[in-house]
Design a protein around this motif. Structure first.
Motif, short mmCIF file in Angstrom:
data_model
loop_
_atom_site.label_atom_id
_atom_site.label_comp_id
_atom_site.label_asym_id
_atom_site.label_seq_id
_atom_site.Cartn_x
_atom_site.Cartn_y
_atom_site.Cartn_z
N PRO A 1 7.38 69.60 -67.15
CA PRO A 1 8.63 69.33 -66.44
C PRO A 1 8.34 68.86 -65.02
O PRO A 1 7.32 69.22 -64.42
N PHE A 2 9.27 68.09 -64.48
CA PHE A 2 9.08 67.49 -63.16
C PHE A 2 8.87 68.54 -62.08
O PHE A 2 7.96 68.43 -61.25
N LEU A 3 9.71 69.57 -62.06
CA LEU A 3 9.62 70.59 -61.01
C LEU A 3 8.31 71.37 -61.09
O LEU A 3 7.72 71.71 -60.07
N ARG A 4 7.84 71.64 -62.31
CA ARG A 4 6.58 72.36 -62.45
C ARG A 4 5.42 71.49 -61.95
O ARG A 4 4.50 71.98 -61.30
N ALA B 1 4.52 69.75 -45.00
CA ALA B 1 3.78 69.03 -46.05
C ALA B 1 4.67 68.55 -47.19
O ALA B 1 4.31 67.62 -47.91
N ASN B 2 5.83 69.19 -47.37
CA ASN B 2 6.68 68.88 -48.52
C ASN B 2 8.01 68.24 -48.13
O ASN B 2 8.94 68.23 -48.94
N ARG B 3 8.11 67.70 -46.91
CA ARG B 3 9.37 67.11 -46.48
C ARG B 3 9.79 65.96 -47.40
O ARG B 3 10.95 65.86 -47.81
N LYS B 4 8.86 65.09 -47.75
CA LYS B 4 9.20 63.95 -48.61
C LYS B 4 9.51 64.41 -50.03
O LYS B 4 10.41 63.87 -50.68
N ASN B 5 8.75 65.40 -50.52
CA ASN B 5 9.03 65.92 -51.85
C ASN B 5 10.41 66.57 -51.92
O ASN B 5 11.15 66.40 -52.89
N ILE B 6 10.75 67.32 -50.87
CA ILE B 6 12.06 67.98 -50.82
C ILE B 6 13.17 66.94 -50.76
O ILE B 6 14.20 67.05 -51.45
N LEU C 1 13.03 63.93 -51.89
CA LEU C 1 13.10 63.28 -53.20
C LEU C 1 13.88 64.13 -54.20
O LEU C 1 14.72 63.63 -54.94
N MET C 2 13.60 65.44 -54.21
CA MET C 2 14.31 66.33 -55.13
C MET C 2 15.80 66.40 -54.80
O MET C 2 16.65 66.41 -55.70
N LYS C 3 16.12 66.45 -53.50
CA LYS C 3 17.54 66.48 -53.12
C LYS C 3 18.23 65.18 -53.49
O LYS C 3 19.40 65.18 -53.92
N ALA C 4 17.52 64.06 -53.36
CA ALA C 4 18.10 62.77 -53.73
C ALA C 4 18.34 62.68 -55.23
O ALA C 4 19.28 62.00 -55.69
N PHE C 5 17.51 63.34 -56.03
CA PHE C 5 17.67 63.35 -57.47
C PHE C 5 18.75 64.34 -57.93
O PHE C 5 19.02 64.42 -59.13
#
Length: 382
Positions: free
Chosen positions: A206-209, A279-284, A286-290
């Motif tokens: 899964p994507f989140l994992r 370190a996870n600003r872009k990942n966060i 991206l997840m919020k945008a999805f």
């Protein structure tokens, strides 16, 4: 030069760890140096307690100084790596202009200022608390002992660590910056790795994992800090409360151990939260945008660290029990006034409840920080 004085003063976490280490070692080693020559004045009845307290001073200094010095070194290297990654393009330009690695890296000595400030403050704090420590460690029949200043301790606990860590701050970048200038400029300080084909089992995650595992792999040192924070909380809290119940003369030391443990746990926990968020600003984003919820974002970033936090708590519990058993049954074996010791179950559950509450509060704080991450601004970044 890209390294400024303010950069070296930003390492508050390293300074606090050094403060705790030198604070304990100052009064323990000073007590040892003051009391060791007075053996002939101790009565036969108190000789066992006298030898036990000398052994305790050496033992606590070795354990505290060794563990916290190693922690400070790891934190310093972690901060240096973050700085090099953030300023890789500037460092690459300097190399392209003809600056040698030695010329660039010698400016990193300023990162040792945090060690100097922490050690100097710890030495001063140790001297300020020394009278109270001496009173709590007073041996019957010896009378009051006035603390004496030992110049060799000032050198060993302040000057030597400052020089050593400043040298480490210069040597580590020297090896990290071996890469060509263009690689530093283009890759932003990170080596480009060839993508390896994933097995089918990994492709179907899964994507989140997958995001959670990527966060763990990219910041392995944060795993250590997360476990160490819980280790300090569990070990120091249980040890401090248990020592307070074992003997009245150890009340000052127990409160001091408790305070140091809470400070170290808080510092390393805040370091983890700040580094994870950065370190996870872009990942966060991206997840919020999805369309993922705030809870899912928090679990994705923090969820992978929970097993290591529990492991750190368990190791801290075992460590404090083993250390107290060693102190009571070996160091203080010949002292009649010291009672027997067994695992303190009520203190364990009190500490466990405080740990779970603290983790919940930290998660809430992290969730609020995630909620403030600007999605549009980050997505527009290069």
């Amino acid at each position: 030069m890209t390294v400024g004085l303010k950069d070296g003063l930003k390492l508050a976490g390293v300074a606090i760890v050094c403060f705790c280490a030198v604070f304990v070692c100052t009064f323990m080693l000073n007590f040892y140096l003051d009391v060791a020559p007075l053996r002939d004045t101790v009565s036969e009845e108190a000789i066992a307690l006298y030898e036990a307290q000398l052994a305790t001073a050496k033992f606590c200094s070795a354990i505290t100084g060794g563990v916290l010095s190693l922690t400070a070194a790891v934190m310093l290297l972690f901060y240096l790596r973050l700085y090099i990654d953030a300023h890789a393009a500037q460092l690459g330009v300097l190399k392209a202009l003809g600056y040698s690695r030695f010329q660039i890296c010698r400016g990193f000595w300023v990162f040792g200022l945090s060690v100097f400030l922490g050690c100097a403050a710890g030495f001063g704090g140790g001297w300020a608390a020394m009278r109270y420590i001496y009173d709590s460690l007073l041996i019957e029949g010896m009378g009051a002992i006035a603390p004496r200043f030992h110049t060799e301790l000032l050198f060993a606990l302040v000057a030597a660590p400052s020089v050593l860590f400043s040298a480490l701050a210069c040597v580590y970048p020297y090896f990290v910056l071996r890469r060509p200038p263009l690689e530093l400029i283009r890759a932003n300080g990170k080596k480009q790795k060839k993508e390896k084909p994933l097995p089918n089992s990994k492709k179907d995650r899964p994507f989140l994992r997958e995001m959670c595992l990527a966060s763990l792999k990219s910041k392995k040192l944060l795993v250590f800090f997360a476990a160490f924070s819980c280790f300090c909380f569990a070990a120091m809290t249980q040890m401090g409360l248990s020592m307070n119940e074992l003997t009245d003369t150890g009340a000052v030391m127990s409160y001091m151990i408790l305070a140091i443990g809470l400070v170290l746990a808080a510092v390393t926990a805040i370091l983890c939260v700040a580094a994870l968020l950065r370190a996870n600003r872009k990942n966060i984003a991206l997840m919020k945008a999805f369309g993922y919820s705030l809870k899912q974002c928090v679990l994705c970033v923090l969820g992978g660290y929970l097993p290591f936090a529990i492991l750190g708590f368990a190791l801290g519990t075992v460590y404090q029990y083993g250390l107290l058993m060693l102190m009571i049954n070996v160091v203080f074996a010949g002292v009649e006034s010291i009672p027997s010791y067994s695992f303190n179950v009520p203190v364990f559950f009190m500490t466990l409840a405080a740990f779970l509450l603290s983790y919940a509060l930290l998660t809430t704080l992290f969730a609020r920080k995630i909620g403030k991450v600007p999605v549009k601004e980050i997505m527009l970044e290069e």
